[in-house]
Design a protein around this motif. Structure first.
Motif, mmCIF file in Angstrom:
data_model
loop_
_atom_site.group_PDB
_atom_site.id
_atom_site.type_symbol
_atom_site.label_atom_id
_atom_site.label_comp_id
_atom_site.label_asym_id
_atom_site.label_seq_id
_atom_site.Cartn_x
_atom_site.Cartn_y
_atom_site.Cartn_z
ATOM 1 N N SER A 106 0.856 -1.270 0.026
ATOM 2 C CA SER A 106 -0.129 0.048 -0.068
ATOM 3 C C SER A 106 0.882 1.429 0.002
ATOM 4 O O SER A 106 0.475 2.053 -0.793
ATOM 5 N N LEU A 107 1.968 1.107 1.063
ATOM 6 C CA LEU A 107 2.857 2.402 0.942
ATOM 7 C C LEU A 107 3.462 2.513 -0.576
ATOM 8 O O LEU A 107 3.462 3.690 -1.207
ATOM 9 N N LYS A 108 4.084 1.510 -1.039
ATOM 10 C CA LYS A 108 4.633 1.660 -2.587
ATOM 11 C C LYS A 108 3.774 2.309 -3.361
ATOM 12 O O LYS A 108 3.952 3.017 -4.348
ATOM 13 N N HIS A 109 2.375 1.767 -3.375
ATOM 14 C CA HIS A 109 1.277 2.053 -4.280
ATOM 15 C C HIS A 109 1.285 3.590 -4.026
ATOM 16 O O HIS A 109 0.974 4.303 -5.045
ATOM 17 N N THR A 110 0.933 4.072 -2.923
ATOM 18 C CA THR A 110 0.838 5.291 -2.661
ATOM 19 C C THR A 110 2.010 6.442 -3.349
ATOM 20 O O THR A 110 1.703 7.312 -3.977
ATOM 21 N N LEU A 111 3.050 5.894 -3.120
ATOM 22 C CA LEU A 111 4.373 6.483 -3.580
ATOM 23 C C LEU A 111 4.494 6.614 -5.116
ATOM 24 O O LEU A 111 4.729 7.619 -5.704
ATOM 25 N N CYS A 112 3.937 5.542 -6.082
ATOM 26 C CA CYS A 112 3.997 5.225 -7.353
ATOM 27 C C CYS A 112 2.931 6.513 -7.581
ATOM 28 O O CYS A 112 3.370 7.175 -8.625
ATOM 29 N N ARG A 113 1.989 6.487 -7.120
ATOM 30 C CA ARG A 113 0.798 7.239 -7.524
ATOM 31 C C ARG A 113 1.103 8.597 -7.490
ATOM 32 O O ARG A 113 0.805 9.606 -8.250
ATOM 33 N N PHE A 114 1.847 9.090 -6.406
ATOM 34 C CA PHE A 114 2.375 10.498 -6.043
ATOM 35 C C PHE A 114 3.289 10.672 -7.346
ATOM 36 O O PHE A 114 3.354 11.870 -8.004
ATOM 37 N N PHE A 115 4.332 9.910 -7.641
ATOM 38 C CA PHE A 115 5.140 10.053 -8.749
ATOM 39 C C PHE A 115 4.928 9.829 -10.081
ATOM 40 O O PHE A 115 5.558 9.821 -11.265
ATOM 41 N N GLN A 116 3.597 9.105 -10.285
ATOM 42 C CA GLN A 116 3.455 8.603 -11.784
ATOM 43 C C GLN A 116 3.458 9.529 -12.875
ATOM 44 O O GLN A 116 3.764 9.219 -14.115
ATOM 45 N N ASP A 117 3.035 10.687 -12.698
ATOM 46 C CA ASP A 117 3.059 11.745 -13.889
ATOM 47 C C ASP A 117 4.185 12.721 -14.037
ATOM 48 O O ASP A 117 4.382 13.488 -14.514
ATOM 49 N N ARG A 118 5.191 12.296 -12.840
ATOM 50 C CA ARG A 118 6.359 12.970 -12.896
ATOM 51 C C ARG A 118 7.469 12.503 -13.959
ATOM 52 O O ARG A 118 7.780 11.298 -13.602
ATOM 53 N N ARG A 119 7.660 13.169 -14.875
ATOM 54 C CA ARG A 119 8.577 12.753 -16.267
ATOM 55 C C ARG A 119 9.690 13.692 -16.370
ATOM 56 O O ARG A 119 9.638 13.978 -17.676
ATOM 57 N N VAL A 120 10.175 14.271 -15.508
ATOM 58 C CA VAL A 120 11.016 15.301 -15.856
ATOM 59 C C VAL A 120 12.574 14.764 -16.269
ATOM 60 O O VAL A 120 13.046 13.811 -15.604
ATOM 61 N N LYS A 121 12.975 15.235 -17.318
ATOM 62 C CA LYS A 121 14.214 14.614 -17.862
ATOM 63 C C LYS A 121 15.346 15.360 -17.218
ATOM 64 O O LYS A 121 15.229 16.135 -16.899
ATOM 65 N N VAL A 122 16.178 14.162 -16.667
ATOM 66 C CA VAL A 122 17.332 14.863 -15.900
ATOM 67 C C VAL A 122 18.628 14.351 -16.810
ATOM 68 O O VAL A 122 18.686 13.240 -17.119
ATOM 69 N N SER A 123 19.379 14.924 -16.968
ATOM 70 C CA SER A 123 20.669 14.822 -18.045
ATOM 71 C C SER A 123 21.383 13.842 -17.432
ATOM 72 O O SER A 123 21.832 12.690 -18.296
ATOM 73 N N LEU A 124 21.845 13.667 -16.238
ATOM 74 C CA LEU A 124 22.606 12.605 -15.716
ATOM 75 C C LEU A 124 21.864 11.240 -16.007
ATOM 76 O O LEU A 124 22.515 10.084 -16.351
ATOM 77 N N PHE A 125 20.459 11.153 -15.862
ATOM 78 C CA PHE A 125 19.805 9.707 -16.349
ATOM 79 C C PHE A 125 19.723 9.601 -17.827
ATOM 80 O O PHE A 125 19.825 8.350 -18.418
ATOM 81 N N LEU A 126 19.334 10.510 -18.399
ATOM 82 C CA LEU A 126 19.447 10.610 -19.873
ATOM 83 C C LEU A 126 20.764 10.023 -20.321
ATOM 84 O O LEU A 126 20.936 9.097 -21.360
ATOM 85 N N GLN A 127 21.893 10.521 -19.976
ATOM 86 C CA GLN A 127 23.370 10.035 -20.411
ATOM 87 C C GLN A 127 23.699 8.718 -20.219
ATOM 88 O O GLN A 127 24.206 7.920 -21.020
ATOM 89 N N ASP A 128 23.238 8.107 -18.991
ATOM 90 C CA ASP A 128 23.610 6.839 -18.448
ATOM 91 C C ASP A 128 22.605 5.858 -19.038
ATOM 92 O O ASP A 128 22.783 4.543 -18.644
#
Length: 186
Positions: free
Chosen positions: A136-158
């Motif tokens: 339930s905790l993980k589900h709640t956290l996933c819902r909080f972040f589900q629409d957050r798709r900010v591109k982060v250069s470090l993540f894109l590069q690797d």
């Protein structure tokens, strides 16, 4: 934050002061007690306001663009680590790993004591959750972040993130305890 300070060649003594001030505020007994009270999930806006106050609790001042980038990096980093947890129970271990690493970085005895208090609260609060409560905790956290798709250069590069901001998952990772690999006939 520590990495950003290092990347900007901030002198060591000033960097330690900034980290110590932010962590001292972040883990003050009053603030931590409020976070651990049973309550509805904070909104995205409230979370950002708390983050802004924490980041500006030291001598460091960030312009709006730098603050946006730091917030995006922190939230997307958390989202990545959360969805990489093979089991919701791993959320606690990730949290404890972060707290222990923070203790080593800060190395100020009075601040380390505050972090130790947070570690105790994490253990006593989350150590008694059932597996259903963890899901339930993980589900709640996933819902909080589900629409957050900010591109982060470090993540894109690797390759951790796609160009649309979604997180790339490794399908060969570990399985939750007590599960069999998909497609395996027993």
């Amino acid at each position: 934050l520590e990495q950003r300070l290092r990347a900007q060649n901030i002198p060591t003594d000033k960097s330690r002061k900034v980290l110590s001030d932010v962590v001292k505020t972040m883990y003050s007994k009053k603030f931590i007690a409020e976070l651990f009270k049973p309550q509805p999930l904070y909104s995205s806006r409230s979370t950002r306001q708390i983050f802004d106050r924490l980041a500006h609790s030291s001598i460091m001042r960030l312009n709006a663009n730098s603050m946006d980038k730091l917030y995006d990096l922190m939230t997307m980093g958390f989202k990545y680590q959360m969805i990489c947890c093979a089991s919701p129970v791993h959320l606690t271990q990730v949290t404890l790993n972060h707290l222990e690493s923070l203790s080593k970085i800060v190395a100020n005895p009075s601040v380390v004591e505050l972090i130790d208090n947070a570690i105790s609260l994490v253990n006593s609060t989350y150590g008694k959750l059932s597996i259903a409560e963890y899901f339930s905790l993980k589900h709640t956290l996933c819902r909080f972040f589900q629409d957050r798709r900010v591109k982060v250069s470090l993540f894109l590069q690797d390759g951790t993130q796609n160009m649309d901001g979604t997180i790339v998952l490794d399908p060969t990772g570990p399985l939750p305890v007590g599960t069999d690999p998909p497609g395996k006939v027993v």
